[in-house]
Structure formats: structure tokens, C-alpha cells
Design an enzyme around this catalytic site. Structure first.
Site, PDB file in Angstrom:
ATOM      1  N   VAL A  70      -0.068   8.815  19.007  1.00 42.20           N
ATOM      2  CA  VAL A  70      -0.080   8.399  17.592  1.00 42.20           C
ATOM      3  C   VAL A  70       1.221   7.691  17.200  1.00 42.20           C
ATOM      4  O   VAL A  70       1.201   6.782  16.359  1.00 42.20           O
ATOM      5  CB  VAL A  70      -0.311   9.649  16.705  1.00 42.20           C
ATOM      6  CG1 VAL A  70      -0.141   9.329  15.233  1.00 42.20           C
ATOM      7  CG2 VAL A  70      -1.708  10.201  16.948  1.00 42.20           C
ATOM      8  N   ASP A  91       0.401  18.109  20.765  1.00 43.64           N
ATOM      9  CA  ASP A  91       0.927  19.240  19.991  1.00 43.64           C
ATOM     10  C   ASP A  91      -0.208  20.153  19.519  1.00 43.64           C
ATOM     11  O   ASP A  91      -0.079  21.381  19.539  1.00 43.64           O
ATOM     12  CB  ASP A  91       1.726  18.709  18.786  1.00 43.64           C
ATOM     13  CG  ASP A  91       2.762  19.702  18.294  1.00 43.64           C
ATOM     14  OD1 ASP A  91       3.384  20.385  19.137  1.00 43.64           O
ATOM     15  OD2 ASP A  91       2.948  19.796  17.073  1.00 43.64           O
ATOM     16  N   ASN A 139       6.277  16.946  15.637  1.00 43.66           N
ATOM     17  CA  ASN A 139       6.789  16.169  14.503  1.00 43.66           C
ATOM     18  C   ASN A 139       8.029  16.886  13.958  1.00 43.66           C
ATOM     19  O   ASN A 139       8.284  18.045  14.297  1.00 43.66           O
ATOM     20  CB  ASN A 139       5.707  15.985  13.427  1.00 43.66           C
ATOM     21  CG  ASN A 139       5.071  17.299  13.020  1.00 43.66           C
ATOM     22  OD1 ASN A 139       5.753  18.242  12.639  1.00 43.66           O
ATOM     23  ND2 ASN A 139       3.749  17.371  13.123  1.00 43.66           N
TER      24      ASN A 139
HETATM   25  P1  ADP Z   1       3.094  11.347  19.701  1.00 46.91           P
HETATM   26  O1  ADP Z   1       2.786  11.691  18.255  1.00 46.91           O
HETATM   27  O2  ADP Z   1       4.504  11.749  20.124  1.00 46.91           O
HETATM   28  O3  ADP Z   1       2.744   9.940  20.033  1.00 46.91           O
HETATM   29  P2  ADP Z   1       0.576  12.382  20.841  1.00 46.91           P
HETATM   30  O4  ADP Z   1       0.227  13.806  20.974  1.00 46.91           O
HETATM   31  O5  ADP Z   1      -0.192  11.545  19.864  1.00 46.91           O
HETATM   32  O6  ADP Z   1       2.162  12.357  20.535  1.00 46.91           O
HETATM   33  O7  ADP Z   1       0.483  11.679  22.254  1.00 46.91           O
HETATM   34  C1  ADP Z   1       1.428  11.819  23.277  1.00 46.91           C
HETATM   35  C2  ADP Z   1       0.768  11.706  24.624  1.00 46.91           C
HETATM   36  O8  ADP Z   1       0.201  12.979  24.951  1.00 46.91           O
HETATM   37  C3  ADP Z   1      -0.383  10.699  24.702  1.00 46.91           C
HETATM   38  O9  ADP Z   1      -0.187   9.912  25.882  1.00 46.91           O
HETATM   39  C4  ADP Z   1      -1.625  11.588  24.835  1.00 46.91           C
HETATM   40  O10 ADP Z   1      -2.628  10.961  25.635  1.00 46.91           O
HETATM   41  C5  ADP Z   1      -1.048  12.780  25.554  1.00 46.91           C
HETATM   42  N1  ADP Z   1      -1.810  14.047  25.486  1.00 46.91           N
HETATM   43  C6  ADP Z   1      -2.731  14.458  24.563  1.00 46.91           C
HETATM   44  N2  ADP Z   1      -3.169  15.700  24.875  1.00 46.91           N
HETATM   45  C7  ADP Z   1      -2.518  16.084  26.010  1.00 46.91           C
HETATM   46  C8  ADP Z   1      -2.542  17.248  26.843  1.00 46.91           C
HETATM   47  N3  ADP Z   1      -3.322  18.306  26.576  1.00 46.91           N
HETATM   48  N4  ADP Z   1      -1.744  17.275  27.949  1.00 46.91           N
HETATM   49  C9  ADP Z   1      -0.924  16.244  28.247  1.00 46.91           C
HETATM   50  N5  ADP Z   1      -0.859  15.114  27.497  1.00 46.91           N
HETATM   51  C10 ADP Z   1      -1.648  15.037  26.398  1.00 46.91           C
END
Ligand code: ADP
Length: 186
Positions: free
Chosen positions: A126, A40, A30
């Protein structure tokens, strides 16, 4: 699934980005660089509290930009904090901002001396970006970077879910069909 683009390579795979053996891993941060949930959260948990301390030194990063920090205890050279757009909250500039977040992540990784990099699906959690559309933008931006010939030359796109991987595979197949510079295999 893997493609050759210029002198570089692009690989799509399913996995957890914190476990990728690359020089740089990207996290979907963020703009406050304050840590969060999703990918993250996973990156900060794996890196330990030093990563948040590095983020605090920098203070923040605008949407569509990226910064590199030391990786805490992750076994990589750098963590790249890329800030993608919140879908529907950027006045119609979401596509451009998503492309720019990817482009800047590649640039700052290159400047940090990284030859390989792994991306998560920035903004596809998200932040609500439609995955089909994000896949096209991400892959075209990575293609343009690889054709430019600057490091990093080895790019992985690491999808957490089976559906996301399928969508990205479909987008790569389409890119291969319409762009002869993108060649499957290798
Ligand atoms: P944003 O807020 O940018 O949308 P998110 O973290 O909510 O970021 O999600 C971004 C993508 O990362 C989603 O497709 C989620 O499924 C994926 N994701 C979550 N955890 C991991 C991980 N450990 N490794 C790779 N991708 C992940």
C-alpha cells in the site's frame, strides 16, 4: 536463493511471514502501530489481540524507526514493528527512511536477543515503494548489518508474490556481481 555475507547469511524465499520459524519476524507497521491491512493485518491476526495491546503500550513509532514487542501467540521471540515511508510523501527522503527502517529493525531484534529474523517487503504494498528500488536498498542495508557482525546473523527476506521474489533475486544477483563480500550459496 541464499548468500553468505561475513559470518552471516541472507536468504530470499517466497512465503507467508507469519509461518517463518525464526526468532523475530518484522511487520510493515504504520506509525500509530494501530494494525492495518497487508502484512501487518496478517501478523496481527496470527498473533491475536495481545499484539495490539503491546502496541498500545508503546503508542507509536516514527517513520524510519522500529520497535520490538512480545509476539502474542506467534511462536517467535519478538515481533519487530518497522515503519517504512509512504512513497512520494516524505519529501525525497524515502530511500534513506526505508534503509533506516531496515537498519533499526535489525538493531532492535539484536537488542531483544534474536539471532534470526524474517522481513517482509516493507513499503512495497500500500505504501507504493517501487519494488526494484526497495530491493536494492533493503539488500544493501542487510549486507552492511551482516558485515558489522552483530546479531541477528541469519536474515530471511520473505516475498509474498512471485514477481517480488523475482525482483529481489535480480537485485541479489546484481549485488553479488558488484560486491565480492556477498557470495552466493552457503
Ligand atoms: P506497506 O504498507 O509497508 O506497503 P503492505 O502490507 O501493504 O505494507 O505490503 C508490504 C509487502 O508485504 C507487500 O509486498 C505484500 O505483498 C507483502 N505481504 C502481504 N502479506 C504478507 C504475508 N503474510 N507475508 C509476507 N509478505 C506479505
Amino acid at each position: 536463493m541464499r548468500a553468505r555475507i561475513g559470518a552471516g547469511s541472507l536468504e530470499l524465499r517466497r512465503g507467508d511471514i507469519t509461518r517463518e520459524g525464526v526468532d523475530a519476524i518484522v511487520t510493515a507497521a504504520n506509525s500509530a502501530l494501530a494494525g492495518g491491512g497487508g502484512v501487518d493485518g496478517a501478523v496481527h491476526r496470527a498473533a491475536g489481540p495481545e499484539l495490539l495491546a503491546e502496541c498500545r503500550k508503546i503508542g507509536g513509532c516514527p517513520t524510519g524507526d522500529a520497535v520490538a514487542t512480545p509476539p502474542g501467540r506467534l511462536p517467535v521471540r519478538a515481533v519487530v514493528h518497522a515503519v517504512g515511508p509512504v512513497y512520494g510523501a516524505c519529501g525525497g527522503r524515502e530511500d534513506e527512511l526505508l534503509a533506516r527502517a531496515h537498519r533499526r529493525a535489525l538493531e532492535v531484534a539484536g537488542e531483544a536477543g534474536c539471532r534470526s529474523i524474517a522481513f517482509p517487503a516493507i513499503s512495497c504494498g500500500v505504501y507504493g515503494f517501487p519494488v526494484e528500488r526497495a530491493a536494492r536498498i533493503a539488500l544493501e542495508t542487510i549486507r552492511d548489518h551482516l558485515l558489522g557482525g552483530s546479531p541477528p546473523h541469519e536474515v530471511r527476506y520473505v516475498l509474498f508474490g512471485a514477481r517480488e521474489l523475482e525482483v529481489f533475486r535480480g537485485a541479489l544477483r546484481e549485488l553479488v556481481e558488484r560486491d565480492p563480500r556477498v557470495v552466493l550459496g552457503g
